[in-house]
Design a protein around this motif. Sequence first.
Motif, PDB file in Angstrom:
ATOM      1  N   LEU A 178      -2.056  -5.273 -12.703  1.00 27.25           N
ATOM      2  CA  LEU A 178      -0.870  -4.463 -12.422  1.00 27.25           C
ATOM      3  C   LEU A 178      -0.998  -3.071 -13.022  1.00 27.25           C
ATOM      4  CD1 LEU A 178       2.046  -7.024 -12.835  1.00 27.25           C
ATOM      5  CD2 LEU A 178       1.348  -5.841 -10.740  1.00 27.25           C
ATOM      6  N   ARG A 179      -1.564  -2.969 -14.226  1.00 34.03           N
ATOM      7  CA  ARG A 179      -1.772  -1.645 -14.817  1.00 34.03           C
ATOM      8  C   ARG A 179      -2.747  -0.836 -13.974  1.00 34.03           C
ATOM      9  NH1 ARG A 179      -1.855  -4.661 -19.595  1.00 34.03           N
ATOM     10  NH2 ARG A 179      -4.136  -4.599 -19.673  1.00 34.03           N
TER      11      ARG A 179
ATOM     12  N   ALA B 190      -1.027   0.453 -10.884  1.00 32.31           N
ATOM     13  CA  ALA B 190      -0.094   1.528 -11.207  1.00 32.31           C
ATOM     14  C   ALA B 190      -0.779   2.754 -11.784  1.00 32.31           C
ATOM     15  CB  ALA B 190       0.955   1.015 -12.197  1.00 32.31           C
TER      16      ALA B 190
ATOM     17  N   ASP C  53      10.236  -6.373  -7.536  1.00 37.76           N
ATOM     18  CA  ASP C  53      10.478  -5.076  -8.169  1.00 37.76           C
ATOM     19  C   ASP C  53       9.236  -4.460  -8.807  1.00 37.76           C
ATOM     20  OD1 ASP C  53      10.221  -6.896 -10.169  1.00 37.76           O
ATOM     21  OD2 ASP C  53      11.981  -6.261 -11.315  1.00 37.76           O
ATOM     22  N   GLN C  54       8.030  -4.847  -8.375  1.00 35.20           N
ATOM     23  CA  GLN C  54       6.838  -4.267  -8.969  1.00 35.20           C
ATOM     24  C   GLN C  54       6.004  -3.536  -7.922  1.00 35.20           C
ATOM     25  OE1 GLN C  54       5.032  -7.751 -10.654  1.00 35.20           O
ATOM     26  NE2 GLN C  54       3.802  -8.191  -8.859  1.00 35.20           N
ATOM     27  N   VAL C  55       5.010  -2.819  -8.399  1.00 36.11           N
ATOM     28  CA  VAL C  55       4.184  -1.994  -7.520  1.00 36.11           C
ATOM     29  C   VAL C  55       3.438  -2.855  -6.504  1.00 36.11           C
ATOM     30  CG1 VAL C  55       2.244  -2.004  -9.134  1.00 36.11           C
ATOM     31  CG2 VAL C  55       2.444  -0.158  -7.470  1.00 36.11           C
TER      32      VAL C  55
ATOM     33  N   THR D 171       5.939   2.361 -13.325  1.00 30.39           N
ATOM     34  CA  THR D 171       6.166   0.977 -12.914  1.00 30.39           C
ATOM     35  C   THR D 171       5.771   0.055 -14.050  1.00 30.39           C
ATOM     36  OG1 THR D 171       3.963   0.883 -11.977  1.00 30.39           O
ATOM     37  CG2 THR D 171       5.756   1.481 -10.493  1.00 30.39           C
TER      38      THR D 171
ATOM     39  N   VAL E  27       6.891   1.628  -4.899  1.00 34.38           N
ATOM     40  CA  VAL E  27       7.785   0.973  -5.843  1.00 34.38           C
ATOM     41  C   VAL E  27       9.195   1.087  -5.289  1.00 34.38           C
ATOM     42  CG1 VAL E  27       6.318   1.462  -7.848  1.00 34.38           C
ATOM     43  CG2 VAL E  27       8.065   3.110  -7.169  1.00 34.38           C
TER      44      VAL E  27
ATOM     45  N   THR F 238      -0.958  -6.750  -4.897  1.00 28.70           N
ATOM     46  CA  THR F 238      -0.044  -6.895  -6.022  1.00 28.70           C
ATOM     47  C   THR F 238      -0.329  -8.233  -6.693  1.00 28.70           C
ATOM     48  OG1 THR F 238       2.280  -6.728  -6.727  1.00 28.70           O
ATOM     49  CG2 THR F 238       1.840  -7.974  -4.706  1.00 28.70           C
TER      50      THR F 238
END
Length: 278
Positions: free
Chosen positions: A69-70, A73, A165-167, A278, A176, A33
């Motif tokens: 992050l993209r 997810a 609170d993120q993946v 997410t 998540v 992450t």
Amino acid sequence: MLCGALLSAGSMGVGARELAADIADMVEVEVATVGWAGLGGPPVVLLREPGAREVIPIFIGVSEAGAILRGLAGERPPRPMTHDLLGDVLGEFDATLERVYVDAIIDGTFYGMLALRLPGSEALRLIDSRPSDAIALALHVGASIHVAPQVLKAARRIDYEGVEDQVVVALGISVVPATEDLREALGLPDRSGVLVSDVHGPAAEAGLRPGALLLEVNEEVPETPLRYLELVRDIAVDEDARLRFWQAGEVGEIEVPIDVPPRQPMPKLQEDVPGIRT
């Protein structure tokens, strides 16, 4: 111009340097992450080294943090961003990004390399790169990521904070928070755990699917995505991860190795699982 330079570069790239570590000594890691270096510090990408009792932070830029992050997810923007574009161009020319190396840290700056294979060529071509760009591109195309021992040692001294609170990804399982809206949409039980938003590798082969509620890791409850990462991190190198989960109205259990599973190019969230974003 950047894409053309990559495709026309010599075996060590244009103006490139040599790797600062022996390839055989490098350790394959999994991107877990993105967090922050201390209070109000720059973003870091958090890497999981199998069997290590800690997560490895590496400094990155804000835009690269968003791209990573993209990638975790499985999201692609309506129009390609820089890393999406470069991955698409490599594919169009049948060039393969096989590996990414993070091979040195000098005066607090991390150094990386892309290992490309071009059509009709046996030799890998090494291209100097910022690790943040290299890691974001690796997530897009499914390349493996390898870090030099001296970099792992130095990076362990960096203080970091995760984001709750993120993946988070570990063992090829993206999780998540199981929010009330997602619980209602997916018909999840009123039990503590995290929601599986994507899965690949041994866990998928063992039957775990997106939309499952992950209840336990080695008999401990992962109440948040970061807690899930901590529980996986604490598993010894010679042990498997024992996962207990709720899926399709039943509770199941599987065991999976803690090795880094092979990645897939830009895994997408399952379209038949409503509400998982997410």
